[in-house]
Design a protein around this motif. Structure first.
Motif, PDB file in Angstrom:
ATOM      1  N   GLU A  25      17.744 -53.162   1.601  1.00  0.00           N
ATOM      2  CA  GLU A  25      17.869 -52.540   0.286  1.00  0.00           C
ATOM      3  C   GLU A  25      17.345 -51.104   0.330  1.00  0.00           C
ATOM      4  N   GLY A  26      18.133 -50.206  -0.252  1.00  0.00           N
ATOM      5  CA  GLY A  26      17.756 -48.801  -0.290  1.00  0.00           C
ATOM      6  C   GLY A  26      18.308 -47.974   0.850  1.00  0.00           C
ATOM      7  N   THR A  27      18.777 -48.636   1.903  1.00  0.00           N
ATOM      8  CA  THR A  27      19.356 -47.900   3.023  1.00  0.00           C
ATOM      9  C   THR A  27      20.826 -47.614   2.763  1.00  0.00           C
ATOM     10  N   ALA A  28      21.349 -46.621   3.472  1.00  0.00           N
ATOM     11  CA  ALA A  28      22.747 -46.227   3.279  1.00  0.00           C
ATOM     12  C   ALA A  28      23.648 -46.979   4.248  1.00  0.00           C
ATOM     13  N   LEU A  29      24.825 -47.356   3.763  1.00  0.00           N
ATOM     14  CA  LEU A  29      25.852 -47.872   4.658  1.00  0.00           C
ATOM     15  C   LEU A  29      26.345 -46.718   5.538  1.00  0.00           C
ATOM     16  N   GLU A  34      32.564 -42.609   9.422  1.00  0.00           N
ATOM     17  CA  GLU A  34      32.210 -43.564  10.471  1.00  0.00           C
ATOM     18  C   GLU A  34      32.881 -44.911  10.246  1.00  0.00           C
ATOM     19  N   LEU A  35      32.960 -45.351   8.998  1.00  0.00           N
ATOM     20  CA  LEU A  35      33.636 -46.613   8.694  1.00  0.00           C
ATOM     21  C   LEU A  35      35.122 -46.531   9.010  1.00  0.00           C
ATOM     22  N   MET A  41      40.756 -48.169   9.575  1.00  0.00           N
ATOM     23  CA  MET A  41      41.398 -48.211   8.268  1.00  0.00           C
ATOM     24  C   MET A  41      41.413 -46.813   7.671  1.00  0.00           C
ATOM     25  N   SER A  42      42.254 -46.619   6.690  1.00  0.00           N
ATOM     26  CA  SER A  42      42.355 -45.305   6.061  1.00  0.00           C
ATOM     27  C   SER A  42      41.130 -45.030   5.202  1.00  0.00           C
ATOM     28  N   ARG A  43      40.893 -43.754   4.922  1.00  0.00           N
ATOM     29  CA  ARG A  43      39.778 -43.377   4.053  1.00  0.00           C
ATOM     30  C   ARG A  43      39.973 -43.959   2.656  1.00  0.00           C
ATOM     31  N   THR A  44      41.206 -44.025   2.188  1.00  0.00           N
ATOM     32  CA  THR A  44      41.486 -44.610   0.867  1.00  0.00           C
ATOM     33  C   THR A  44      41.053 -46.069   0.828  1.00  0.00           C
ATOM     34  N   THR A  45      41.361 -46.805   1.904  1.00  0.00           N
ATOM     35  CA  THR A  45      40.984 -48.222   1.978  1.00  0.00           C
ATOM     36  C   THR A  45      39.463 -48.376   1.987  1.00  0.00           C
ATOM     37  N   VAL A  46      38.790 -47.538   2.762  1.00  0.00           N
ATOM     38  CA  VAL A  46      37.325 -47.597   2.834  1.00  0.00           C
ATOM     39  C   VAL A  46      36.713 -47.314   1.471  1.00  0.00           C
ATOM     40  N   GLY A  67      24.552 -37.768  -0.506  1.00  0.00           N
ATOM     41  CA  GLY A  67      25.156 -38.948  -1.117  1.00  0.00           C
ATOM     42  C   GLY A  67      25.561 -40.003  -0.104  1.00  0.00           C
ATOM     43  N   GLY A  68      26.233 -41.030  -0.634  1.00  0.00           N
ATOM     44  CA  GLY A  68      26.687 -42.139   0.188  1.00  0.00           C
ATOM     45  C   GLY A  68      26.610 -43.431  -0.584  1.00  0.00           C
ATOM     46  N   ALA A  69      26.827 -44.536   0.105  1.00  0.00           N
ATOM     47  CA  ALA A  69      26.749 -45.868  -0.513  1.00  0.00           C
ATOM     48  C   ALA A  69      25.424 -46.503  -0.111  1.00  0.00           C
TER      49      ALA A  69
END
Length: 238
Positions: A25-29, A34-35, A41-46, A67-69
């Protein structure tokens, strides 16, 4: 045969990794770029997969250079939100809401008597004081009543029960014809019952807390159902 969308497949994979604790929790995906490279997969899919996780309350999306997820663990707010959506979406009957409350609130009171802290007692006392205030408006009384029931659930230190009670209390509050039901006598009896239950919780008397809450919610259910026979009470969202 229905083929799942790529974004759903990626969201499912990331969700399982989050729930298994691979991402704390609190860390970034991993960043989008990179994903994209990892999954091919496409950036849209990600981005769509990340939005799915955001809606499910598993990530918080931040924009900008830093930023990020970011991973977040669902709490009782997620339970309350899901239960509230079900109540509204399925148009759950008021009688069913009251039956559920009658089934689980005494258990909350029993657990609260076992596990309450000084902070829990302070929260209950504050709600008791607001409920007993004779000069308070009906809205103030009803809000304090909801706050008290939620405070008992919080004092149980059971996140699932807290989420359920939060949703149930709000739904019952919204769907009851309070102006036709709550008078000075109801307010007096409610304040007295709540204070009695609070004292049992304060004294760590789990059996008394269970008995008193059972009696309190049962009497409330009977009174509301009598009103329901005379007036049309809408279920939230109807």
């Amino acid at each position: 045969m229905q083929v799942p969308k790529a974004s759903d497949v990626l969201a499912d994979d990331l969700r399982e990794r989050i729930l298994r604790g691979e991402f704390r929790e609190g860390t970034a995906l991993p960043p989008e770029r990179e994903l994209v490279t990892q999954t091919q997969m496409s950036r849209t899919t990600v981005r769509e997969a990340l939005r799915i996780l955001e809606v499910q309350g598993l990530v918080r999306i931040k924009t900008g250079r830093s930023g990020g997820a970011f991973v977040q663990v669902p709490g009782e707010e997620s339970v309350a939100s899901s239960v509230s959506l079900m109540i509204r979406g399925r148009q759950i009957r008021l009688a069913a809401l009251l039956e559920t409350r009658e089934a689980i609130e005494p258990a909350c009171a029993r657990l609260a008597a076992r596990y309450r802290t000084d902070a829990d007692l302070a929260r209950l006392a504050h709600a008791d004081e607001a409920i007993a205030a004779e000069e308070g408006s009906l809205t103030d009384f009803l809000r304090a009543n909801v706050d008290w029931h939620v405070a008992v659930a919080v004092a149980s230190h059971n996140e699932l029960l807290t989420g359920f009670i939060s949703a149930l209390s709000e739904a019952i509050y919204t769907s009851t014809d309070n102006r036709g039901f709550v008078d000075a006598e109801v307010r007096r009896v409610t304040a007295q019952a709540h204070q009695s239950i609070t004292e049992a919780i304060r004294g760590r008397d789990a059996d008394a807390a269970f008995r008193r809450m059972t009696r309190h919610v049962h009497e409330y259910v009977q009174a509301v159902l009598e009103v329901e026979e005379r007036t049309a009470i809408d279920v939230p969202g109807s």
